[in-house]
Design an enzyme around this catalytic site. Structure first.
Site, PDB file in Angstrom:
ATOM      1  N   ARG A  15      11.589  41.576  33.521  1.00 28.51           N
ATOM      2  CA  ARG A  15      12.395  42.394  34.120  1.00 28.51           C
ATOM      3  C   ARG A  15      13.739  41.829  33.344  1.00 28.51           C
ATOM      4  O   ARG A  15      14.836  42.417  33.547  1.00 28.51           O
ATOM      5  CB  ARG A  15      12.827  42.996  35.025  1.00 28.51           C
ATOM      6  N   TRP A  17      15.249  42.561  30.294  1.00 27.54           N
ATOM      7  CA  TRP A  17      15.875  43.527  29.274  1.00 27.54           C
ATOM      8  C   TRP A  17      16.376  44.502  30.502  1.00 27.54           C
ATOM      9  O   TRP A  17      17.133  44.941  30.069  1.00 27.54           O
ATOM     10  CB  TRP A  17      14.583  44.959  28.869  1.00 27.54           C
ATOM     11  N   LYS A  18      15.578  44.995  31.577  1.00 30.21           N
ATOM     12  CA  LYS A  18      16.633  46.203  32.828  1.00 30.21           C
ATOM     13  C   LYS A  18      17.399  45.195  33.022  1.00 30.21           C
ATOM     14  O   LYS A  18      18.892  46.001  33.393  1.00 30.21           O
ATOM     15  CB  LYS A  18      15.633  45.885  33.881  1.00 30.21           C
ATOM     16  N   LYS A 111       9.127  63.956  32.356  1.00 27.60           N
ATOM     17  CA  LYS A 111       8.072  63.596  32.529  1.00 27.60           C
ATOM     18  C   LYS A 111       6.863  63.398  31.041  1.00 27.60           C
ATOM     19  O   LYS A 111       7.226  64.501  30.138  1.00 27.60           O
ATOM     20  CB  LYS A 111       6.281  63.984  33.447  1.00 27.60           C
ATOM     21  N   ARG A 518      15.392  51.701  34.955  1.00 26.52           N
ATOM     22  CA  ARG A 518      14.735  51.786  36.137  1.00 26.52           C
ATOM     23  C   ARG A 518      12.795  51.458  36.222  1.00 26.52           C
ATOM     24  O   ARG A 518      12.586  51.772  35.896  1.00 26.52           O
ATOM     25  CB  ARG A 518      14.264  53.358  37.165  1.00 26.52           C
ATOM     26  N   TRP A 564       0.627  56.618  42.432  1.00 30.76           N
ATOM     27  CA  TRP A 564       2.341  56.090  41.518  1.00 30.76           C
ATOM     28  C   TRP A 564       1.752  54.665  41.972  1.00 30.76           C
ATOM     29  O   TRP A 564       2.704  53.926  41.919  1.00 30.76           O
ATOM     30  CB  TRP A 564       3.827  56.265  42.668  1.00 30.76           C
ATOM     31  N   HIS A 697      21.582  61.278  40.302  1.00 38.00           N
ATOM     32  CA  HIS A 697      21.440  60.426  39.438  1.00 38.00           C
ATOM     33  C   HIS A 697      22.722  60.404  38.630  1.00 38.00           C
ATOM     34  O   HIS A 697      22.424  58.687  38.083  1.00 38.00           O
ATOM     35  CB  HIS A 697      20.594  60.567  38.168  1.00 38.00           C
TER      36      HIS A 697
HETATM   37  N1  MET Z   1      12.801  60.236  50.943  1.00 39.70           N
HETATM   38  C1  MET Z   1      12.949  60.119  49.393  1.00 39.70           C
HETATM   39  C2  MET Z   1      14.348  59.548  49.402  1.00 39.70           C
HETATM   40  O1  MET Z   1      15.177  60.382  49.206  1.00 39.70           O
HETATM   41  C3  MET Z   1      11.820  60.632  48.373  1.00 39.70           C
HETATM   42  C4  MET Z   1      12.377  59.931  47.404  1.00 39.70           C
HETATM   43  S1  MET Z   1      11.606  61.475  45.979  1.00 39.70           S
HETATM   44  C5  MET Z   1      11.604  60.141  45.280  1.00 39.70           C
HETATM   45  O2  MET Z   1      14.344  58.848  48.497  1.00 39.70           O
END
Ligand code: MET
Length: 757
Positions: A15, A17-18, A111, A518, A564, A697
């Site tokens: 990682r 790069w990150k 996405k 990320r 995931w 974000h």
């Molecule tokens: N319970 C999680 C949070 O608040 C839900 C994440 S959804 C990507 O981080």
């Protein structure tokens, strides 16, 4: 046959790069050093492919953030709010588009087809497009001069680019094609002048459901480009599904077509068989799974290649992954701690390249020369199949009896709502958060100490309890209505459960990029999934013991865990989902038995499993909803089930969202700039619902007014009786001060709203 690749992971085998990106953002790397570090990673990636003997190596697939953002930047497509004045955007503008800055919000992120990769949505119509810098030319020259690689530049296809962009209405599509065609031509002509032979043009949009009009646009685009740079050969690459209009696609005026022979449900091969393949074209045969992590069944891949070779001359076949390897981790070589049966069956990017080279050799008639390798690969797959982890009798029995398992709640949602309101007596517009609170450096270092054994179990537990206590106090002080414990014990919402359930394994370094810097390290579901003991009860009960306010138990739902994770390929995803669902039900019941009255089962990734083709949606959604309900349906009426979703284009999933029958749903909203709220104008929803009132974000602090207007907007279409106030998910990525300040504003905005409604 020749061997080829379509894209290599950007992030480096550790990682790097990150780390470089984040150091640069934090001001810890100057621009020159940053460029140098990224160059070293980029060259390392090329070398990894060169050393393994890959003949066709992509260049220009590397990025400073995201390849769609790169394409927009290359064409000067930059939102006005970043004060762009033409020319090559600076790094600070480039990153502001992706991440926002003090003055302006980031562009939307969404996405990438049906993957867990997210791209930045280009905003058209804000600046006049122009070719700002031919980044493919740079990439091509660099690979050639530094490593002697005659690389194949990768370009995001014009139609895919336009279809993924926003800022125009359907009737402007033609005009936009006209505007971009000369720029695409210019890119190709410059490459042509440099002596480039082949360009890979990625048009994954061709694997989605398209109409006649789309096909006409695509034909127009490639007619134009064919004559724009006649010296260049275009390899038109599709992936992630079968192409529905096979004949139209393969007869486009390009020199090569790339097809996915892994995720196509067998249909590409069928089309190839039925309609043949143009004699003058090269076929990119995507036979190695570019999204899964398992060693291929090489014998069956050889059979596929053999079938393909009945229709295409072997000289014109390129053996390649089904799609860019950006979706798999870099190398399995480092995973020495895994159980041998599992480790032996893994193939990440580097191992996939080796498989491609091996297959190419074998298909070229060298099957005898590589017989030992083929046999070894087969043995590894069998060893995993026979391992104890795939033969858990109890799990198999539970699945066999699935039809008799309860999968809906005994009372309907109206009945439950009344019972629950009596129990909690919540105010109008109840406030809550989605689960996690900031994972400060302190939290991370505590976890590290515990993982390394420097801290005892007891020490770590005490630390987690302290964190929970701090945030229960913060929530009381802020005046929130429904609390959470903060998820400090979790690095990741899927990993945490995977570590506690049987059937999962964790790599040391199996990272893949999710968005920007990320990365996620998806668990590997390799065996039968089984509940062993309560996973979240202790922390939740402790948090609840500190307050009168309800504390939500916090679980990750079966579909999210599935979507995931990397999933075993010997069983259907549906069956694996049910295995997880039944294990989670045990946890839901344990929480309820311990007195927890609200349980949130997060399904942020429900959408991510949607098949690319519309006609397959209903089938997926049906079993996804069933899995969620298998987990959540055995609780009492007074137990309130919450769920949470991300990036939800509500209108096309509304029936399934209703069918989940959750008492309260929260949906991440702010990054879709109000589009989600708008969809309630057309669709009704009658259970509890919270639409994130601010974007977590971004580091910028949303004002009371701003959140107030989000609330007002939502309450034009939803009733105050059903509406919940919460931020978007993911507070764990923010800092303490930012979080407290933003939540304080959120509570204030709620108080103002309560007076109004
Ligand atoms: N319970 C999680 C949070 O608040 C839900 C994440 S959804 C990507 O981080």
């Amino acid at each position: 046959m020749r061997s080829g690749n379509l894209g290599y992971p950007r992030i480096g085998n550790n990682r790097q790069w990150k780390k470089a990106l984040e150091a640069f953002w934090a001001g810890k790397l100057d621009e020159e050093t940053f460029h140098a570090e990224l160059k070293a990673i980029r060259l390392g990636n090329l070398k990894a492919q060169q050393e393994r003997g890959i003949e066709i190596i992509p260049v220009g697939d590397f990025t400073y953030y995201d390849h769609i953002l790169d394409t927009a930047a290359m064409f000067g497509i930059i939102p006005e709010r970043f004060y762009y004045e033409g020319g090559e955007p600076s790094l600070s503008v480039y990153y502001a588009i992706a991440r926002g800055n003090r003055e302006a919000t980031a562009s939307e992120m969404t996405k990438w087809f049906n993957t867990n990769y997210h791209y930045i949505v280009p905003e058209l119509g804000q600046s006049e497009p122009q070719l700002t810098r031919n980044r493919l030319l740079d990439a091509y020259r660099e690979a050639k001069s530094e490593l002697g690689i005659e690389g194949r530049p990768v370009l995001v296809g014009l139609y895919t680019f336009l279809k993924l962009s926003k800022g125009y209405s359907p009737d402007q599509l033609d005009a936009w094609i006209d505007r971009l065609l000369p720029l695409y031509s210019q890119v190709l002509r410059e490459l042509e002048a440099e002596g480039v032979q082949w360009v890979q043009v990625d048009e994954p949009i061709l694997a989605t459901t398209l109409g006649e009009e789309d096909l006409a646009h695509v034909a127009r685009i490639y007619d134009y480009l064919a004559s724009a740079a006649p010296g260049i050969k275009l390899q038109l690459q599709t992936y992630f599904e079968a192409v529905d209009h096979y004949e139209a696609v393969v007869s486009l005026p390009v020199h090569g077509i790339g097809l996915d022979f892994v995720h196509d449900g067998g249909r590409n091969l069928q089309s190839l068989h039925q309609h043949g393949f143009p004699e003058d074209k090269v076929l990119g045969a995507g036979v190695i799974d570019g999204r899964g992590i398992w060693k291929a069944d090489l014998q069956s891949k050889l059979d596929v290649l053999k079938t393909i070779a009945e229709a295409v001359h072997p000289d014109r076949i390129v053996v390649q992954p089904s799609n860019s390897l950006l979706h798999v981790p870099v190398s399995a070589a480092q995973e020495t701690a895994l159980e041998p049966a599992l480790r032996g069956a893994l193939a990440f990017a580097d191992e996939k390249l080796e498989e491609i080279v091996l297959l190419t050799k074998a298909a070229q008639g060298g099957a005898v020369a590589v017989a030992a390798e083929l046999a070894a690969s087969k043995l590894s797959r069998e060893a995993l199949q026979q391992s104890e982890s795939r033969n858990r009798t109890l799990v198999h029995q539970r699945i066999a009896g699935l039809a008799s398992q309860p999968s809906s709640r005994p009372s309907n949602s109206n009945v439950r709502r009344d019972v629950q309101q009596k129990r909690w007596n919540l105010p109008l517009l109840p406030t809550t958060t989605i689960g996690s609170f900031p994972q400060t450096p302190e939290v991370r270092s505590a976890r590290l100490k515990w993982r390394k054994g420097e801290w005892s179990e007891a020490q770590y537990e005490t630390f987690i309890k302290e964190q929970i206590k701090i945030w229960i106090d913060v929530q009381s002080e802020l005046g929130l209505d429904v609390f959470v414990h903060g998820e400090f014990e979790r690095t990741d919402m899927v990993e945490f459960f995977g570590e506690k359930l049987d059937g999962f394994a964790f790599t040391a370094n199996g990272w893949v990029q999710s968005y920007g810097s990320r990365c996620v390290k998806p668990p590997i579901i390799y065996g039968d999934v089984e509940f062993t003991s309560p996973m979240t009860v202790a922390e939740t009960v402790y948090a609840q013991s500190l307050t009168q306010a309800p504390v939500k138990g916090m679980l990750t739902g079966p579909i999210t865990i599935l979507n995931w994770s990397f999933v075993r390929d010997d069983k259907s995803r549906e069956e694996v989902a049910y295995q997880i669902a039944l294990a989670l039900r045990d946890e839901v019941e344990a929480l309820e038995a311990a007195g927890i009255g609200m349980i949130q089962v997060d399904e942020p990734a429900m959408r991510e499993g949607l098949p690319l083709k519309r006609e397959q949606w209903a089938g997926y959604l049906e079993w996804a909803v069933r899995a969620f309900k298998l987990s959540t349906s055995t609780v009492k009426d007074e137990t309130q089930i919450h769920t949470h979703m991300c990036y939800c284009e509500f209108h096309d999933m509304i029936d399934s969202i209703r069918a989940l029958d959750a008492d309260v749903i929260s949906i991440e909203t702010s990054r879709s700039h109000g589009e989600l709220v708008g969809s309630f104008e057309e669709h009704t929803y009658d259970k509890g619902i919270g639409l994130g009132v601010y974007d977590i974000h971004s580091p910028r602090l949303p004002s009371v007014e701003e959140m107030g207007s989000m609330i007002d907007r939502a309450l034009r279409v939803l009733s105050p009786e059903q509406f919940w106030i919460n931020p978007d998910c993911g507070l764990k990525t923010r800092k303490y001060d930012e979080t407290v300040a933003a939540l304080r504003n959120m509570v204030q905005a709620t108080e103002r709203a309560r007076k109004k409604y």
